[in-house]
Design an enzyme around this catalytic site. Structure first.
Site, PDB file in Angstrom:
ATOM      1  CB  SER A   1     -10.366  51.901  39.026  1.00  0.00           C
ATOM      2  OG  SER A   1      -9.932  52.413  40.317  1.00  0.00           O
TER       3      SER A   1
ATOM      4  CE1 TYR B   1     -12.261  57.118  38.757  1.00  0.00           C
ATOM      5  CE2 TYR B   1     -12.231  55.451  40.338  1.00  0.00           C
ATOM      6  CZ  TYR B   1     -11.625  56.065  39.373  1.00  0.00           C
ATOM      7  OH  TYR B   1     -10.452  55.492  38.844  1.00  0.00           O
TER       8      TYR B   1
HETATM    9  P1  NAD Z   1      -5.479  61.958  33.928  1.00  0.00           P
HETATM   10  O1  NAD Z   1      -6.532  62.981  34.759  1.00  0.00           O
HETATM   11  O2  NAD Z   1      -4.131  62.116  34.071  1.00  0.00           O
HETATM   12  O3  NAD Z   1      -5.951  61.775  32.580  1.00  0.00           O
HETATM   13  C1  NAD Z   1      -7.339  61.641  32.007  1.00  0.00           C
HETATM   14  C2  NAD Z   1      -7.412  61.791  30.627  1.00  0.00           C
HETATM   15  O4  NAD Z   1      -8.707  61.653  30.011  1.00  0.00           O
HETATM   16  C3  NAD Z   1      -6.672  63.227  30.073  1.00  0.00           C
HETATM   17  O5  NAD Z   1      -6.035  62.679  29.064  1.00  0.00           O
HETATM   18  C4  NAD Z   1      -7.843  63.860  29.787  1.00  0.00           C
HETATM   19  O6  NAD Z   1      -7.706  64.953  28.845  1.00  0.00           O
HETATM   20  C5  NAD Z   1      -9.016  62.752  29.352  1.00  0.00           C
HETATM   21  N1  NAD Z   1     -10.293  63.286  29.420  1.00  0.00           N
HETATM   22  C6  NAD Z   1     -10.744  63.852  30.672  1.00  0.00           C
HETATM   23  N2  NAD Z   1     -11.994  64.312  30.247  1.00  0.00           N
HETATM   24  C7  NAD Z   1     -12.366  63.854  28.954  1.00  0.00           C
HETATM   25  C8  NAD Z   1     -13.373  64.053  27.969  1.00  0.00           C
HETATM   26  N3  NAD Z   1     -14.380  64.748  28.489  1.00  0.00           N
HETATM   27  N4  NAD Z   1     -13.257  63.873  26.860  1.00  0.00           N
HETATM   28  C9  NAD Z   1     -12.017  63.225  26.428  1.00  0.00           C
HETATM   29  N5  NAD Z   1     -10.981  63.138  27.210  1.00  0.00           N
HETATM   30  C10 NAD Z   1     -11.027  63.508  28.411  1.00  0.00           C
HETATM   31  O7  NAD Z   1      -6.013  60.415  34.727  1.00  0.00           O
HETATM   32  P2  NAD Z   1      -5.216  59.238  34.672  1.00  0.00           P
HETATM   33  O8  NAD Z   1      -5.003  59.048  36.467  1.00  0.00           O
HETATM   34  O9  NAD Z   1      -4.459  58.897  33.941  1.00  0.00           O
HETATM   35  O10 NAD Z   1      -6.421  58.222  34.504  1.00  0.00           O
HETATM   36  C11 NAD Z   1      -6.681  57.511  33.331  1.00  0.00           C
HETATM   37  C12 NAD Z   1      -7.883  56.437  33.543  1.00  0.00           C
HETATM   38  O11 NAD Z   1      -7.281  55.482  34.661  1.00  0.00           O
HETATM   39  C13 NAD Z   1      -9.098  56.842  34.140  1.00  0.00           C
HETATM   40  O12 NAD Z   1     -10.183  56.144  33.629  1.00  0.00           O
HETATM   41  C14 NAD Z   1      -9.010  56.421  35.735  1.00  0.00           C
HETATM   42  O13 NAD Z   1     -10.321  56.347  36.418  1.00  0.00           O
HETATM   43  C15 NAD Z   1      -8.141  55.310  35.778  1.00  0.00           C
HETATM   44  N6  NAD Z   1      -7.538  54.911  37.008  1.00  0.00           N
HETATM   45  C16 NAD Z   1      -6.401  55.864  37.496  1.00  0.00           C
HETATM   46  C17 NAD Z   1      -5.959  55.527  38.593  1.00  0.00           C
HETATM   47  C18 NAD Z   1      -4.864  56.392  39.117  1.00  0.00           C
HETATM   48  O14 NAD Z   1      -4.494  56.256  40.463  1.00  0.00           O
HETATM   49  N7  NAD Z   1      -4.430  57.439  38.815  1.00  0.00           N
HETATM   50  C19 NAD Z   1      -6.235  54.219  39.474  1.00  0.00           C
HETATM   51  C20 NAD Z   1      -7.259  53.511  38.697  1.00  0.00           C
HETATM   52  C21 NAD Z   1      -7.748  53.965  37.503  1.00  0.00           C
END
Ligand code: NAD
Length: 264
Positions: free
Chosen positions: A146, A159
């Protein structure tokens, strides 16, 4: 069994055909976009994540994928998943969660869960995946970090700690595997419009005393000079590049895709 390219609807030029890719947290958001991008390049995708069984069944069918619903908070479940799915060529550690609260009020169970999912789960999947990659002389490990791996925002102590930690872990793995044909890199998105971002808006409204629009414009997009959310498909395209042969010398890197956020 993989169907032919014509059956699976993917383009004829399939740069990752024959590769097996596990994408954790691929039932939603960024992971789903990465899974679709790898599928479109010809990889066989193993989906993982939580969610509605019917929606997951539809995604599995769409990508002619395998699904493993291991809860990555549980190291024993990770071990069984890695045994069940067998050797993989591409490992995308993407599952992650967020909680927003002042440090003195931060729930300790949320701290433990965020470190377990965002950091420790990647250690476990990696330790089980690398032997087969080394034996094959080829592998790709990509960890979704991130912009919060490079900089911090208040009220996200767990986080920010987990995301700074995954970068250190990735660099270490990259160095250990540097002469094996296996690369390890992070992708560091800025704000991407996914359920994870939507879910933190109410808590940020409360922690900062702001309206929903103020959180979106004055907290989230305020960080990104482009004033645009990053698109999940853009992250999928970057992941595909890191999996290509041309990226064989890209290892131990942390690739920002954050609309210029960390350039400031
Ligand atoms: P999201 O909530 O849309 O997806 C999260 C995914 O993780 C889902 O498929 C969920 O089912 C899965 N998950 C959650 N808990 C779990 C568990 N205990 N076991 C197995 N799977 C589990 O989130 P996203 O925004 O797509 O985030 C994905 C990654 O990207 C994360 O690591 C997040 O920190 C990172 N990220 C997101 C952003 C953003 O702006 N959305 C920015 C930077 C980094």
């Amino acid at each position: 069994m993989l169907k032919s390219d014509s059956d699976s609807g993917r383009p004829a030029s399939s740069g990752l055909s024959g590769k097996r890719a596990l994408v954790t947290g691929s039932t939603s958001g960024i992971g789903l976009a990465i899974a679709r991008a790898l599928h479109n390049e010809g990889a066989h995708v193993i989906l993982n994540g939580l969610g509605d069984p019917d929606e997951i069944a539809a995604l599995t069918q769409e990508m002619d994928a395998t699904f493993n619903g291991a809860n990555l908070l549980d190291p024993a479940a990770i071990e069984s998943m890695m045994g069940d799915i067998g050797p993989i060529d591409i490992l995308i550690n993407n599952a992650g969660m967020q909680h927003v609260a002042p440090v003195e009020e931060f729930p300790t169970d949320k701290w433990e869960a965020i470190i377990a999912l965002n950091l420790t789960a990647a250690f476990h999947t990696t330790r089980f995946a690398v032997s087969a990659m080394k034996e094959a002389g080829w592998g790709r490990i990509i960890n979704t970090a991130s912009a919060h791996s490079l900089t911090a925002s208040p009220f996200k102590s767990a986080y920010n700690a987990s995301k700074h930690g995954i970068v250190g872990f990735t660099k270490t793995v990259a160095l250990e595997l540097a002469q094996t044909g296996v690369t390890a890199n992070c992708i560091s998105p800025g704000y991407v419009w996914t359920p994870l971002i939507e879910g933190q808006i109410p808590d940020t409204m409360e922690a900062r005393g702001l309206t929903r629009d103020e959180v979106i414009n004055d907290v989230l997009l305020a960080k990104q000079p482009t004033k645009k959310f990053v698109q999940p498909a853009e992250i999928g395209a970057l992941a595909v590049f890191l999996c290509r042969e041309e990226a064989g010398n890209v290892t131990g890197a942390n690739w920002s895709i954050d609309g210029g956020w960390t350039a400031e």
